[in-house]
Design a protein around this motif. Structure first.
Motif, PDB file in Angstrom:
ATOM      1  N   LEU A  12       0.825  -1.210   0.000  1.00 35.21           N
ATOM      2  CA  LEU A  12       0.000   0.000   0.000  1.00 35.21           C
ATOM      3  C   LEU A  12       0.864   1.267   0.000  1.00 35.21           C
ATOM      4  CD1 LEU A  12      -2.997  -0.740   2.405  1.00 35.21           C
ATOM      5  CD2 LEU A  12      -3.099  -0.266  -0.043  1.00 35.21           C
ATOM      6  N   GLU A  13       1.967   1.240   0.708  1.00 33.83           N
ATOM      7  CA  GLU A  13       2.850   2.397   0.738  1.00 33.83           C
ATOM      8  C   GLU A  13       3.435   2.679  -0.642  1.00 33.83           C
ATOM      9  OE1 GLU A  13       5.703   1.546   3.745  1.00 33.83           O
ATOM     10  OE2 GLU A  13       4.301   1.887   5.409  1.00 33.83           O
ATOM     11  N   VAL A  14       3.772   1.616  -1.387  1.00 35.49           N
ATOM     12  CA  VAL A  14       4.297   1.793  -2.742  1.00 35.49           C
ATOM     13  C   VAL A  14       3.216   2.397  -3.635  1.00 35.49           C
ATOM     14  CG1 VAL A  14       5.169   0.616  -4.804  1.00 35.49           C
ATOM     15  CG2 VAL A  14       5.985  -0.068  -2.540  1.00 35.49           C
ATOM     16  N   LEU A  15       1.993   1.883  -3.532  1.00 38.99           N
ATOM     17  CA  LEU A  15       0.896   2.406  -4.355  1.00 38.99           C
ATOM     18  C   LEU A  15       0.610   3.867  -4.025  1.00 38.99           C
ATOM     19  CD1 LEU A  15      -1.609  -0.615  -4.280  1.00 38.99           C
ATOM     20  CD2 LEU A  15      -0.059   0.048  -6.127  1.00 38.99           C
ATOM     21  N   ALA A  16       0.600   4.207  -2.742  1.00 37.88           N
ATOM     22  CA  ALA A  16       0.365   5.601  -2.357  1.00 37.88           C
ATOM     23  C   ALA A  16       1.488   6.505  -2.860  1.00 37.88           C
ATOM     24  CB  ALA A  16       0.231   5.707  -0.837  1.00 37.88           C
ATOM     25  N   HIS A  17       2.719   5.966  -2.854  1.00 37.31           N
ATOM     26  CA  HIS A  17       3.863   6.761  -3.325  1.00 37.31           C
ATOM     27  C   HIS A  17       3.730   7.078  -4.810  1.00 37.31           C
ATOM     28  CE1 HIS A  17       7.907   8.358  -3.507  1.00 37.31           C
ATOM     29  NE2 HIS A  17       8.206   7.526  -4.498  1.00 37.31           N
ATOM     30  N   LEU A  18       3.159   6.157  -5.593  1.00 39.58           N
ATOM     31  CA  LEU A  18       2.971   6.408  -7.025  1.00 39.58           C
ATOM     32  C   LEU A  18       2.143   7.663  -7.259  1.00 39.58           C
ATOM     33  CD1 LEU A  18       2.171   2.780  -8.305  1.00 39.58           C
ATOM     34  CD2 LEU A  18       4.281   4.069  -8.718  1.00 39.58           C
ATOM     35  N   LEU A  19       1.230   7.948  -6.336  1.00 39.38           N
ATOM     36  CA  LEU A  19       0.313   9.063  -6.521  1.00 39.38           C
ATOM     37  C   LEU A  19       0.958  10.420  -6.267  1.00 39.38           C
ATOM     38  CD1 LEU A  19      -2.865   7.534  -4.832  1.00 39.38           C
ATOM     39  CD2 LEU A  19      -2.363   7.696  -7.267  1.00 39.38           C
ATOM     40  N   VAL A  20       2.092  10.446  -5.572  1.00 34.24           N
ATOM     41  CA  VAL A  20       2.743  11.734  -5.286  1.00 34.24           C
ATOM     42  C   VAL A  20       3.821  12.061  -6.299  1.00 34.24           C
ATOM     43  CG1 VAL A  20       2.293  11.417  -2.832  1.00 34.24           C
ATOM     44  CG2 VAL A  20       4.523  10.779  -3.744  1.00 34.24           C
ATOM     45  N   LEU A  21       4.086  11.130  -7.212  1.00 27.89           N
ATOM     46  CA  LEU A  21       5.086  11.368  -8.250  1.00 27.89           C
ATOM     47  C   LEU A  21       4.554  12.370  -9.266  1.00 27.89           C
ATOM     48  CD1 LEU A  21       6.379   7.707  -8.776  1.00 27.89           C
ATOM     49  CD2 LEU A  21       7.453   9.552  -7.467  1.00 27.89           C
ATOM     50  N   PRO A  22       5.428  12.967 -10.079  1.00 28.26           N
ATOM     51  CA  PRO A  22       4.991  13.989 -11.041  1.00 28.26           C
ATOM     52  C   PRO A  22       3.858  13.544 -11.961  1.00 28.26           C
ATOM     53  CG  PRO A  22       7.374  13.984 -10.866  1.00 28.26           C
ATOM     54  CD  PRO A  22       6.901  12.828 -10.030  1.00 28.26           C
ATOM     55  N   ASN A  52      -0.455  19.487  -1.251  1.00 27.01           N
ATOM     56  CA  ASN A  52      -1.235  20.253  -2.229  1.00 27.01           C
ATOM     57  C   ASN A  52      -2.575  19.597  -2.559  1.00 27.01           C
ATOM     58  OD1 ASN A  52       0.879  22.073  -2.394  1.00 27.01           O
ATOM     59  ND2 ASN A  52       1.793  21.124  -4.200  1.00 27.01           N
ATOM     60  N   TRP A  53      -2.831  18.423  -2.003  1.00 30.38           N
ATOM     61  CA  TRP A  53      -4.056  17.712  -2.361  1.00 30.38           C
ATOM     62  C   TRP A  53      -5.270  18.378  -1.724  1.00 30.38           C
ATOM     63  CZ3 TRP A  53      -2.993  11.728  -1.682  1.00 30.38           C
ATOM     64  CH2 TRP A  53      -1.979  11.346  -2.584  1.00 30.38           C
ATOM     65  N   GLY A  54      -6.329  18.489  -2.496  1.00 31.40           N
ATOM     66  CA  GLY A  54      -7.607  18.901  -1.944  1.00 31.40           C
ATOM     67  C   GLY A  54      -8.378  17.674  -1.469  1.00 31.40           C
ATOM     68  N   PRO A  55      -9.518  17.856  -0.812  1.00 29.05           N
ATOM     69  CA  PRO A  55     -10.282  16.708  -0.318  1.00 29.05           C
ATOM     70  C   PRO A  55     -10.731  15.769  -1.434  1.00 29.05           C
ATOM     71  CG  PRO A  55     -11.564  18.738  -0.156  1.00 29.05           C
ATOM     72  CD  PRO A  55     -10.161  19.138  -0.470  1.00 29.05           C
ATOM     73  N   GLU A  56     -10.907  16.331  -2.672  1.00 27.73           N
ATOM     74  CA  GLU A  56     -11.376  15.478  -3.766  1.00 27.73           C
ATOM     75  C   GLU A  56     -10.356  14.399  -4.130  1.00 27.73           C
ATOM     76  OE1 GLU A  56      -9.013  18.715  -5.696  1.00 27.73           O
ATOM     77  OE2 GLU A  56     -10.495  18.597  -4.077  1.00 27.73           O
ATOM     78  N   ILE A  57      -9.068  14.685  -3.935  1.00 31.72           N
ATOM     79  CA  ILE A  57      -8.043  13.678  -4.246  1.00 31.72           C
ATOM     80  C   ILE A  57      -8.134  12.527  -3.243  1.00 31.72           C
ATOM     81  CG2 ILE A  57      -5.587  13.245  -4.526  1.00 31.72           C
ATOM     82  CD1 ILE A  57      -6.769  15.083  -6.634  1.00 31.72           C
ATOM     83  N   PHE A  58      -8.312  12.849  -1.967  1.00 26.08           N
ATOM     84  CA  PHE A  58      -8.430  11.796  -0.949  1.00 26.08           C
ATOM     85  C   PHE A  58      -9.681  10.945  -1.200  1.00 26.08           C
ATOM     86  CE2 PHE A  58      -5.655  14.879   1.072  1.00 26.08           C
ATOM     87  CZ  PHE A  58      -4.714  14.076   1.683  1.00 26.08           C
ATOM     88  N   THR A  59     -10.763  11.599  -1.639  1.00 27.75           N
ATOM     89  CA  THR A  59     -11.974  10.843  -1.962  1.00 27.75           C
ATOM     90  C   THR A  59     -11.727   9.931  -3.149  1.00 27.75           C
ATOM     91  OG1 THR A  59     -13.338  12.672  -1.164  1.00 27.75           O
ATOM     92  CG2 THR A  59     -14.411  11.033  -2.565  1.00 27.75           C
ATOM     93  N   GLU A  60     -11.015  10.431  -4.146  1.00 24.08           N
ATOM     94  CA  GLU A  60     -10.787   9.657  -5.365  1.00 24.08           C
ATOM     95  C   GLU A  60      -9.919   8.432  -5.105  1.00 24.08           C
ATOM     96  OE1 GLU A  60      -9.248  10.152  -9.963  1.00 24.08           O
ATOM     97  OE2 GLU A  60     -10.087  11.830  -8.851  1.00 24.08           O
TER      98      GLU A  60
END
Length: 1002
Positions: A860-870, A878-886
């Motif tokens: 899960l940590e690897v998958l979450a890390h993919l989301l913070v890459l460019p 910088n994430w808004g609440p919509e990113i956490f929902t998505e």
């Protein structure tokens, strides 16, 4: 009330002298809006002659169309009618007939006040020429002679509720009225036809073939349920008739209940646009025909063999209910015009995530959305405003549009569903209180739900505004008239007690009309609302009347222990049929199960007869597992058991059943069928079921040994049932899979449609066999990706086999591949997951985040890390609440430090499911009491007992505070809130005044 009592004589005099319609309308509307207790006091104190005369005029006004009562006030009209009836000294047959137009508005308890003898009066209605479609006709075109009271019921039955028809149907069974069911004559059967579908099944089964055939043309429109329909079909279907298609056409909706074998003998399915096939598809659309059933599978074969590309968009739309069963390949063959034509009808269909991604990619590529600027979005809003955007999509597009703060209400309304993405900052910048309330009203009118964080923002902002030194009360007034009870239903728990009696009744009526809105609330919210409604309807510690029970409607299921015990047992007994259709909270269900066993209700379960089981219906599952196991075997014969389980399954598949967060029933269902699936004595062998036995119970009821010993022909007909039962354990899955291999050969030879049919049974394959499955078909891959329950070894095998067979590397997986892989994505090792494209993964996160992925913390940590890459969403700060929902459950892999730094708005974007899957030790470490107190009520309710066990006392109090939306739970009362939360349990005077305005002006 005093004013009304003062002017009533004047208006009544006008009514008597002038028969004034406007005076009648004024009085009726005034009575309908009067609190029940005041109305009762006023009517019961009226002169008997006045009450009777008023009822007569009201009835005439209704018949002549001069008295208009909106649907929202029909329940109040029933209360008024019932009170007026109490002024009559004696109920007569003529009175029953005269009042028949008002029968649909009466409560069941009021209907039951009519003596059964009224239904069997000797006076008859003269025969008259009727419609060929809706009536039986004698040789001369005349309807049979009908008792006048029954003719009245028949005429006004279209407006009656199911529980009313059920109550009247049971009255027909009194033997002194019409005798036993097999002796009922044709004219009586015709007269009571609208009530026959509501007869208890055991009584309906007493109808003879001759009686059924006498009503042959009337049954299709009668609205029969499965058990009733099958009994009718046994008498109507003649498989030796030459023109089978004509016979099926005459059956109409009854054809929904034909078996595949009967259809095959009457008219084999072959034409995707044929009348029989279209009729069956209508059955699938209205829920009568299960999309997972055998008839639906036959229909899918027709569509696949013909190819969807040959159908026009209009012809294709009727197949929408079966689209989730078709996989991806079929959709890929369709043109864009075909897909666009289907999109509106697919909105209510549970397409698979892979299908949804394909539709989104072909019809509305996200790449286009990312490139659109603010002016383009606002200029083209007509293209987007009707689409059912998810929470995160609406928020994303709102942010892209950069909506100016001076946008008018009209322009906001023109945004349609996009307005659901409104930010809290936008709301906060609306200066005028009136404008603010209008925008809130508009948000609650959208077809999409108000997201949790926006709801919290609305009420927090309302508190802030009403606490200002000079609130704008001078400008608040008529503008509130348009607000409806949806907003009041969503009121935070701690303000529930502040609602006026009129406001709470508006909420009660909304719940009666749309119970699904009640089920969207948290259990604590539901319980608070139910208790507040009861407090308004009945004095504390006084018995709950039948009228109060019916007024509460679906709220009954959420009453607490003390309130439930205030219901007299006989009233409870008479309302069991009503309770069958409600969602029952855990507290109420437990208490109801105890009450059912009382001697004056159904008595001890070990003394129950078949009639007792039938009377309890699906409420038998409110009993404890031990009490269920004590029900005598002779009371649970095969037919009784099948009907009982069918009722439960039918309810679970209903809209209310799907939304109800009820307890798991596996142990109770197992106890219920033990007498059928287990030997009567310990020294006897276990019975070997056939397919009929499995269908009469449920697959998970049978052991692996019993499944293994089944005849192959029986298993062939039951494989779909086994595949669809989530209760099957690993051994049972292997046994059922063994039968499939004997039928279809080794797994390497399985065709795609066979794999789709097997579904969850594939877990029963051995490792080598799983490796041999052909996984290159999109439908196959998405089916395997939706199966929850693979072992870690199997996850690895599935994803490795796909990569090998497709010749792809992990780095080449696009968002469609990733979505189709679903659960099996956790079969990749952490070092392999690192090679996934961050861009592609960010597209797939929308669907993967809805799954409770069986990934390790490291994965899960690897998958979450993919989301913070460019290529993903960039830095978490910088994430808004919509990113956490998505990203949903993938948020559980965000590093501890990043989670600890989340702000209130970001935290409120995390989905409740994501909250629940964060490992308990991590949950306790990363969230402070202040952060936990900012959870929405839905998020706080998602915190698991395991997570709570790791929290400190301050953290646990913060979670409880959030669960109760600021109102102290019983455990908290008397404790200090040392971590500095705002005291929401004491709302300001001005906020209370606002709620009062909302209530009085709605």
């Amino acid at each position: 009330m005093e004013l009304l009592a003062c002017f009533s004589p004047v208006l009544w005099d006008l009514l008597q002298r002038e028969k004034s319609v406007w005076a009648l309308q004024i009085l009726v509307q005034a009575y309908l809006h009067m609190p029940p207790e005041n109305l009762q006091q006023l009517v019961l104190s009226a002169e008997r002659e006045a009450a009777q005369g008023f009822l007569t005029l009201m009835l005439q006004g209704k018949l002549q169309g001069k008295l208009q009562v909106p649907p929202s006030e029909e329940q109040a009209l029933g209360r008024l009618t019932a009170l007026l009836l109490q002024r009559y000294p004696r109920l007569t047959s003529q009175l029953f007939i005269d009042l028949s137009p008002l029968i649909p508005f009466l409560a069941v308890s009021d209907l039951m006040r009519f003596p059964p003898s009224l239904l069997a009066n000797d006076s008859v209605q003269q025969g008259y020429r009727g419609s060929e479609e809706n009536s039986l006709e004698e040789d001369k075109g005349l309807r049979p002679m009908t008792p006048r009271s029954l003719a009245a019921i028949r005429d006004y039955s279209p407006g009656m509720r199911p529980e009313q028809k059920e109550a009247l149907a049971k009255r027909l069974l009194a033997p002194e009225l019409f005798g036993e069911v097999p002796a009922w004559p044709q004219e009586l059967l015709w007269a009571v036809l609208p009530l026959l579908p509501h007869l208890p099944l055991e009584n309906f089964l007493q109808l003879s073939p001759h009686q059924i055939q006498a009503l042959e043309d009337s049954w299709p429109a009668a609205g029969l349920g499965p058990g009733h329909a099958r009994h009718v079909l046994r008498s109507l279907v003649n498989q030796s008739v030459q023109d089978g298609e004509e016979q099926v056409r005459r059956l109409g909706p009854l054809a929904c209940f034909l078996s595949p074998e009967e259809l095959q003998s009457l008219v084999p399915l072959s034409d995707p646009t044929g009348p029989v096939e279209r009729g069956l598809l209508e059955c699938a659309a209205n829920g009568t025909l299960s999309p997972e059933g055998r008839v639906a599978y036959e229909l899918l074969g027709v569509l696949r063999s013909s190819g969807g590309a040959v159908l026009s968009p209009q012809e294709l739309r009727v197949w929408a209910p079966l689209f989730p069963q078709l996989g991806l390949r079929f959709l890929q063959e369709l043109s864009e015009p075909q897909l666009r034509a289907m999109l509106p009808v697919l909105q209510g269909t549970s397409v698979t995530p892979a299908q949804a991604v394909l539709l989104l990619g072909r019809l509305l590529p996200r790449h286009d959305l990312l490139q659109l600027d603010s002016s383009a979005l606002l200029a083209n809003r007509r293209r987007y405003w009707e689409l059912p955007w998810s929470e995160q999509q609406a928020q994303f597009l709102w942010k892209k549009m950069q909506v100016p703060t001076n946008l008018t209400l009209r322009n906001l309304q023109a945004l349609g569903t996009l307005a659901g993405g409104m930010s809290c900052e936008f709301l906060q910048q609306i200066n005028s209180m009136v404008d603010f309330l209008e925008v809130v009203h508009m948000i609650y009118q959208l077809p999409t739900r108000v997201r949790g964080s926006l709801r919290a923002c609305i009420w927090a902002e309302l508190q802030r505004r009403t606490a200002m030194p000079e609130p704008e009360w001078t400008t608040v007034g008529p503008e509130l008239n348009g607000l409806d009870s949806k907003l009041l239903l969503d009121l935070p728990i701690q303000l529930m007690d502040r609602l006026s009696n009129e406001s709470i009744m508006l909420v009660v009526e909304l719940v009666q009309r749309a119970p699904e809105q009640l089920l969207a609330l948290t259990p604590l919210h539901q319980a608070a609302l139910a208790e507040r409604a009861l407090q308004n309807l009945a004095l504390k510690e006084t018995p709950v009347s039948g009228e109060v029970l019916e007024t509460l409607g679906p709220l009954v299921g959420f009453l607490g222990t003390e309130s439930t015990r205030q219901i007299p047992l006989q009233i409870l007994l008479s309302h069991l049929s009503q309770l069958q259709g409600f969602c029952l909270g855990e507290t109420f269900a437990t208490e109801l199960g105890w009450l059912l066993l009382q001697e004056s209700v159904l008595g001890k379960s070990e003394l129950w007869s078949q009639d007792g089981v039938e009377q309890a219906g699906r409420l038998v599952f409110t009993l404890s597992t031990e009490a269920i196991s004590l029900i005598p075997r002779e009371a649970l014969g095969p037919e009784t058991l099948e009907r009982l389980l069918e009722k439960q399954q039918s309810w679970q598949q209903s809209r209310v059943g799907q939304l109800c967060r009820g307890p798991q029933l596996a142990a109770k269902k197992a106890a219920l069928v033990a007498g059928v699936v287990r030997p009567a004595a310990g020294d006897l062998p276990e019975p070997v079921p056939n397919c009929a036995d499995v269908r009469g119970t449920f697959p998970a009821a049978w052991s692996a040994t019993q499944i293994a010993e089944m005849e192959l022909s029986d298993c062939k007909d039951c494989l779909t049932l086994f595949a669809g039962d989530p209760g099957l354990g690993p051994e049972e899955l292997r046994a059922a899979m063994g039968k499939a291999k004997r039928l279809w050969g080794p797994p390497r030879r399985f065709r795609p449609e066979q794999i789709l049919q097997l579904g969850r049974l594939l877990i029963g394959l051995g490792d080598r066999e799983l490796q041999e499955l052909i996984l290159v078909d999109w439908g196959v891959l998405s089916t395997l990706g939706q199966i929850d329950g693979w072992s870690s070894t199997q996850l690895r095998i599935v994803v490795s086999s796909f990569l090998r067979q497709s010749g792809r590397h992990v780095s080449h997986l696009d968002f469609v591949h990733l979505t189709a892989l679903g659960y099996t994505l956790c079969g990749l090792r952490p070092e392999e997951l690192q090679h996934i494209s961050s861009w592609e993964f960010s597209q797939a996160a929308l669907f993967l985040g809805t799954l409770h992925l069986q990934c390790s913390e490291e994965q899960l940590e690897v998958l979450a890390h993919l989301l913070v890459l460019p290529g993903g969403f960039g830095p978490i700060s910088n994430w808004g609440p919509e990113i956490f929902t998505e990203i949903g459950t993938i948020a559980a892999g965000i590093p501890d430090l990043a989670l600890s730094a989340l702000l209130r708005g970001q935290i409120q974007g995390v989905t409740p499911l994501a909250i629940s899957v964060i490992p308990p030790p991590k949950f306790a470490v990363v969230f402070s009491p202040i952060q936990l107190s900012s959870l929405t009520s839905a998020q706080a309710m998602a915190v698991t007992p395991e997570q709570m066990a790791f929290l400190s006392p301050e953290q646990r109090r913060a979670v409880a505070w959030a669960q109760h939306e600021g109102k102290e739970s019983p455990e908290q009362q008397g404790r200090s809130t040392a971590w500095g939360l705002q005291d929401w349990s004491r709302p300001s005077w001005s906020l209370v005044l606002t709620i009062s305005f909302l209530g009085h002006l709605l």
